[in-house]
Design a protein around this motif. Structure first.
Motif, PDB file in Angstrom:
ATOM      1  N   VAL A 126       5.718   9.930 -19.388  1.00 32.26           N
ATOM      2  CA  VAL A 126       4.285  10.170 -19.559  1.00 32.26           C
ATOM      3  C   VAL A 126       3.807  11.202 -18.534  1.00 32.26           C
ATOM      4  O   VAL A 126       3.058  12.123 -18.859  1.00 32.26           O
ATOM      5  N   GLY A 127       4.287  11.073 -17.284  1.00 30.76           N
ATOM      6  CA  GLY A 127       3.929  12.044 -16.247  1.00 30.76           C
ATOM      7  C   GLY A 127       4.350  13.447 -16.646  1.00 30.76           C
ATOM      8  O   GLY A 127       3.585  14.405 -16.529  1.00 30.76           O
ATOM      9  N   PHE A 128       5.564  13.551 -17.141  1.00 24.31           N
ATOM     10  CA  PHE A 128       6.087  14.847 -17.561  1.00 24.31           C
ATOM     11  C   PHE A 128       5.226  15.431 -18.682  1.00 24.31           C
ATOM     12  O   PHE A 128       4.877  16.607 -18.674  1.00 24.31           O
TER      13      PHE A 128
ATOM     14  N   TRP B 219       8.685  24.042 -13.963  1.00 26.81           N
ATOM     15  CA  TRP B 219       9.710  23.010 -14.161  1.00 26.81           C
ATOM     16  C   TRP B 219       9.709  22.032 -12.994  1.00 26.81           C
ATOM     17  O   TRP B 219       9.674  20.803 -13.171  1.00 26.81           O
ATOM     18  N   ILE B 220       9.693  22.571 -11.782  1.00 29.88           N
ATOM     19  CA  ILE B 220       9.707  21.715 -10.601  1.00 29.88           C
ATOM     20  C   ILE B 220       8.401  20.917 -10.503  1.00 29.88           C
ATOM     21  O   ILE B 220       8.394  19.732 -10.159  1.00 29.88           O
ATOM     22  N   GLY B 221       7.275  21.576 -10.857  1.00 29.00           N
ATOM     23  CA  GLY B 221       5.993  20.874 -10.841  1.00 29.00           C
ATOM     24  C   GLY B 221       6.006  19.693 -11.799  1.00 29.00           C
ATOM     25  O   GLY B 221       5.573  18.586 -11.459  1.00 29.00           O
ATOM     26  N   ALA B 222       6.531  19.925 -13.006  1.00 30.70           N
ATOM     27  CA  ALA B 222       6.593  18.848 -13.995  1.00 30.70           C
ATOM     28  C   ALA B 222       7.496  17.715 -13.500  1.00 30.70           C
ATOM     29  O   ALA B 222       7.168  16.541 -13.626  1.00 30.70           O
ATOM     30  N   LEU B 223       8.628  18.105 -12.903  1.00 32.12           N
ATOM     31  CA  LEU B 223       9.531  17.072 -12.378  1.00 32.12           C
ATOM     32  C   LEU B 223       8.859  16.286 -11.260  1.00 32.12           C
ATOM     33  O   LEU B 223       9.035  15.072 -11.148  1.00 32.12           O
ATOM     34  N   SER B 224       8.076  16.976 -10.430  1.00 26.34           N
ATOM     35  CA  SER B 224       7.453  16.274  -9.313  1.00 26.34           C
ATOM     36  C   SER B 224       6.433  15.262  -9.826  1.00 26.34           C
ATOM     37  O   SER B 224       6.314  14.160  -9.299  1.00 26.34           O
ATOM     38  N   LEU B 225       5.726  15.629 -10.882  1.00 23.20           N
ATOM     39  CA  LEU B 225       4.767  14.680 -11.448  1.00 23.20           C
ATOM     40  C   LEU B 225       5.508  13.525 -12.130  1.00 23.20           C
ATOM     41  O   LEU B 225       5.101  12.359 -12.035  1.00 23.20           O
ATOM     42  N   ALA B 226       6.620  13.846 -12.781  1.00 24.22           N
ATOM     43  CA  ALA B 226       7.413  12.794 -13.418  1.00 24.22           C
ATOM     44  C   ALA B 226       7.938  11.820 -12.371  1.00 24.22           C
ATOM     45  O   ALA B 226       7.876  10.595 -12.547  1.00 24.22           O
TER      46      ALA B 226
ATOM     47  N   LEU C 294       0.834  -1.213   0.000  1.00 27.73           N
ATOM     48  CA  LEU C 294       0.000   0.000   0.000  1.00 27.73           C
ATOM     49  C   LEU C 294       0.861   1.253   0.000  1.00 27.73           C
ATOM     50  O   LEU C 294       0.583   2.224  -0.705  1.00 27.73           O
ATOM     51  N   ALA C 295       1.923   1.207   0.808  1.00 27.72           N
ATOM     52  CA  ALA C 295       2.812   2.373   0.870  1.00 27.72           C
ATOM     53  C   ALA C 295       3.432   2.619  -0.501  1.00 27.72           C
ATOM     54  O   ALA C 295       3.558   3.762  -0.943  1.00 27.72           O
ATOM     55  N   LEU C 296       3.801   1.541  -1.196  1.00 29.40           N
ATOM     56  CA  LEU C 296       4.370   1.697  -2.536  1.00 29.40           C
ATOM     57  C   LEU C 296       3.352   2.298  -3.501  1.00 29.40           C
ATOM     58  O   LEU C 296       3.680   3.132  -4.338  1.00 29.40           O
ATOM     59  N   TYR C 297       2.092   1.861  -3.381  1.00 27.38           N
ATOM     60  CA  TYR C 297       1.045   2.452  -4.225  1.00 27.38           C
ATOM     61  C   TYR C 297       0.974   3.953  -4.005  1.00 27.38           C
ATOM     62  O   TYR C 297       0.792   4.728  -4.926  1.00 27.38           O
ATOM     63  N   ALA C 298       1.077   4.325  -2.730  1.00 25.77           N
ATOM     64  CA  ALA C 298       0.738   5.710  -2.368  1.00 25.77           C
ATOM     65  C   ALA C 298       1.910   6.672  -2.464  1.00 25.77           C
ATOM     66  O   ALA C 298       1.707   7.873  -2.597  1.00 25.77           O
ATOM     67  N   VAL C 299       3.140   6.165  -2.418  1.00 26.85           N
ATOM     68  CA  VAL C 299       4.270   7.073  -2.214  1.00 26.85           C
ATOM     69  C   VAL C 299       4.391   8.108  -3.332  1.00 26.85           C
ATOM     70  O   VAL C 299       4.597   9.294  -3.081  1.00 26.85           O
ATOM     71  N   GLY C 300       4.207   7.679  -4.572  1.00 31.13           N
ATOM     72  CA  GLY C 300       4.324   8.615  -5.689  1.00 31.13           C
ATOM     73  C   GLY C 300       3.230   9.658  -5.660  1.00 31.13           C
ATOM     74  O   GLY C 300       3.461  10.846  -5.871  1.00 31.13           O
ATOM     75  N   PHE C 301       2.017   9.187  -5.351  1.00 35.12           N
ATOM     76  CA  PHE C 301       0.866  10.083  -5.281  1.00 35.12           C
ATOM     77  C   PHE C 301       1.087  11.154  -4.220  1.00 35.12           C
ATOM     78  O   PHE C 301       0.927  12.350  -4.473  1.00 35.12           O
ATOM     79  N   SER C 302       1.497  10.711  -3.020  1.00 36.15           N
ATOM     80  CA  SER C 302       1.709  11.661  -1.924  1.00 36.15           C
ATOM     81  C   SER C 302       2.830  12.635  -2.245  1.00 36.15           C
ATOM     82  O   SER C 302       2.751  13.814  -1.928  1.00 36.15           O
ATOM     83  N   LEU C 303       3.882  12.103  -2.867  1.00 36.27           N
ATOM     84  CA  LEU C 303       5.048  12.939  -3.157  1.00 36.27           C
ATOM     85  C   LEU C 303       4.657  14.093  -4.082  1.00 36.27           C
ATOM     86  O   LEU C 303       4.935  15.259  -3.798  1.00 36.27           O
ATOM     87  N   THR C 304       3.985  13.771  -5.169  1.00 35.86           N
ATOM     88  CA  THR C 304       3.577  14.814  -6.110  1.00 35.86           C
ATOM     89  C   THR C 304       2.667  15.820  -5.423  1.00 35.86           C
ATOM     90  O   THR C 304       2.826  17.021  -5.568  1.00 35.86           O
TER      91      THR C 304
ATOM     92  N   ILE D 132       4.572  18.141  -3.010  1.00 34.15           N
ATOM     93  CA  ILE D 132       5.448  19.142  -3.611  1.00 34.15           C
ATOM     94  C   ILE D 132       4.655  20.217  -4.329  1.00 34.15           C
ATOM     95  O   ILE D 132       4.858  21.399  -4.126  1.00 34.15           O
ATOM     96  N   SER D 133       3.733  19.811  -5.186  1.00 31.02           N
ATOM     97  CA  SER D 133       3.091  20.849  -5.990  1.00 31.02           C
ATOM     98  C   SER D 133       1.590  20.948  -5.781  1.00 31.02           C
ATOM     99  O   SER D 133       0.916  21.597  -6.566  1.00 31.02           O
ATOM    100  N   GLY D 134       1.078  20.310  -4.732  1.00 28.82           N
ATOM    101  CA  GLY D 134      -0.349  20.430  -4.455  1.00 28.82           C
ATOM    102  C   GLY D 134      -1.211  19.861  -5.563  1.00 28.82           C
ATOM    103  O   GLY D 134      -2.340  20.263  -5.771  1.00 28.82           O
ATOM    104  N   LEU D 135      -0.652  18.906  -6.280  1.00 28.07           N
ATOM    105  CA  LEU D 135      -1.321  18.365  -7.457  1.00 28.07           C
ATOM    106  C   LEU D 135      -1.768  16.937  -7.146  1.00 28.07           C
ATOM    107  O   LEU D 135      -0.945  16.078  -6.870  1.00 28.07           O
TER     108      LEU D 135
END
Lengths: 288, 247
Positions: free
Chosen positions: A71-73, A182-189, A14-24, A27-30
């Motif tokens: 794709v995220g970028f 730029w940072i927002g795009a990187l955070s989504l990537a 579950l943590a692996l599922y969520a980590v990317g989502f939470s990180l983005t 960082i950018s409120g996205l």
């Protein structure tokens, strides 16, 4: 005993599922509602690389992760940039992108029981009388390593520090030369890459099909909401609460009730403590 | 070094900056005095480019329409359309009002985030320089910025700006909300920063604490510059005396 061990494994997944989502989001409120789609996309890409190009899994898996990052970028630069700053539109755009990816995969015939990824490591061990296969141990190892690496990344690298700056105060970050888009795009990537990474270590545990994408999104949302968006310790704790909740439900009530747990957790937390277990209320002493 | 010519800024149809022309030469410490809503912050945001970013975001979400007209020249080049990061690279750095620091990071990390554009070694040197100007920060370097006092946060905000290696430092109301003692201390630090060769443009509501350190000043009212002069001329002007010195 098996409840405990498999509870830990479920929680780490579950943590692996969520980590990317939470990180983005942190960082950018996205809120990236394409997260689940990117997850399953990684599985699809690496399956195709293996079966059509004949690449070994060890090569196709990293390529799939990189593809997810790209794709995220592209989602950020091509779609989100136009509506950045309007949360509801951002949500619609990412969700639409996610549905588009998932339905595209379904259209390509990516469902049923014919698709699965090979495991990285064969075999298994016995821990306190419970048989655990090596792939599940690898999942735990990846989960732990990821937490450590991400911590080091955001605290000690330039981009990581810029992420932290953006997360805390966008305008101050801007005025020292950090570019928000730029940072927002990187955070989504990066968030997307983490979805891909989770996919290539978790998917070998079972079958894969496009609808898994929706499930993963629900889990990621549940963990993020229960833990409190933006809070890393919250995310870890929430993974364990929901993970163990699911295991206990499966053992004592019945496996078919497992999917209730994350949904019930979302409802409960939103009703009782909307900012999540570790959500940030502005502390009194900070309101100087 | 900085030349602003006939600057006009509209928020929708409201005129925030009305035909402002000002000039800052290399090595000077210049103040813009004015009351609340006189347009000081808009002026600073225009020179730093932050307003362009705000404008872009407002446009995206269909919010307030911001119009910027006129000329802003920095070292002879027109910069009015340059985005903020590009201006920072050329040495124009803004320290915003109300000490906006990175609250969840400790002091040291705040400074390291602010060194984004520079190498690890330059960041290290920069941090030492900041600590030399604000020794308090060295003692507090492990403390979370959100837990610092207002004065300490303001020093940190100035430190963050210094980490970006300004040649033209814009300070928006750095003394706002500080005790008279702290104001004097911080004013002395600003003078020291300027003495190290960093040209400084500072805005302030109350002239008294800033008066001893400045070379020249402008007075801004309702978006217009209504008076300009060196320190003595400002002090002798009866209107300035009554409105900003409280005499």
């Amino acid at each position: 005993m098996s409840t405990i061990i498999y509870g830990i494994i479920t929680s780490v997944i579950l943590a692996l599922y969520a980590v990317g989502f939470s990180l983005t989001y942190g960082i950018s409120g996205l809120a990236n509602f394409a997260h689940g789609a990117l997850y399953i996309l990684a599985g699809y890409i690496s399956w195709n690389l293996m079966n059509y190009l004949g690449l070994p899994f060890l090569a196709s898996a990293p390529l799939a992760v990189v593809a997810c990052a790209l794709v995220g970028f592209i989602i950020y630069w091509g779609l989100l940039l136009r509506v950045r700053g309007i949360p509801l539109s951002e949500l619609v755009v990412t969700f639409a992108a996610g549905v588009a990816i998932l339905e595209l995969l379904t259209w390509r015939g990516f469902y049923g029981i014919s698709y699965s990824l090979p495991v990285f490591v064969e075999g298994g061990v016995e821990i306190w009388g419970v048989a655990v296969d090596a792939q599940r141990l690898l999942v735990i190892a990846v989960g732990v390593a990821l937490v450590v690496l991400l911590y080091l990344f955001v605290h000690y690298t330039k981009i990581g520090l810029a992420f932290r700056g953006m997360a805390q105060n966008e305008r101050t970050a801007l005025s020292v030369g950090i570019e928000s888009d730029w940072i927002g795009a990187l955070s989504l990537a990066l968030g997307s890459a983490l979805a891909g990474l989770a996919a290539v270590v978790v998917l070998p545990l079972g079958m894969m099909e496009s609808s898994v994408g929706y499930e993963v999104l629900i889990y990621a949302l549940a963990v993020a909401i229960v833990g409190g968006l933006e809070s890393t310790p919250g995310m870890v704790v929430a993974s364990f609460v929901i993970g163990f909740g699911q295991r206990i439900t499966a053992s004592y009530i019945g496996p078919k009730w497992m999917i209730i747990v994350p949904l019930a957790a979302i409802v409960l937390v939103l009703a009782v403590r909307p900012s999540g277990l570790f959500g940030k209320f502005k502390e009194l002493e900070e309101r100087v | 070094m900085l030349q602003v010519r006939n600057l006009l800024v509209f928020f929708e149809n409201a005129l925030a900056i009305n035909d402002v022309s000002l000039e800052v030469s290399q090595g000077e410490l210049v103040a813009v005095l004015g009351s609340n809503s006189a347009g000081k912050t808009t002026l600073m945001n225009t020179v730093s480019g932050l307003l362009l970013d705000i404008q872009k975001k407002e446009q995206r979400r269909g919010g307030e329409r911001i119009t910027i007209m006129g000329r802003v020249e920095y070292e002879g080049r027109e910069i009015i359309q340059q985005k903020p990061s590009l201006r920072v690279k050329q040495g124009i750095v803004l320290c915003q009002e109300r000490h906006p620091v990175f609250r969840d990071s400790d002091v040291l990390e705040n400074l390291r985030i602010a060194g984004y554009l520079y190498t690890r070694r330059e960041v290290k040197e920069g941090i030492e320089k900041v600590f030399a100007i604000f020794p308090v920060l060295r003692r507090l370097r492990k403390r979370r910025a959100g837990l610092l006092s207002g004065g300490e946060q303001q020093m940190l905000a100035a430190g963050i700006a210094l980490m970006a290696r300004p040649r033209l430092l814009l300070m928006d109301e750095p003394l706002l909300g500080l005790s008279p003692l702290l104001q004097a201390e911080l004013a002395a630090s600003i003078k020291e920063i300027c003495r190290q060769g960093i040209t400084t443009l500072v805005t302030e509501q109350f002239a008294r604490p800033i008066m001893p350190i400045i070379d020249r000043g402008y007075v801004m009212e309702n978006g217009r510059l209504v008076f300009s002069g060196n320190r003595e001329e400002l002090m002798d002007n009866p209107e300035v005396k009554s409105a900003y010195l409280g005499v």
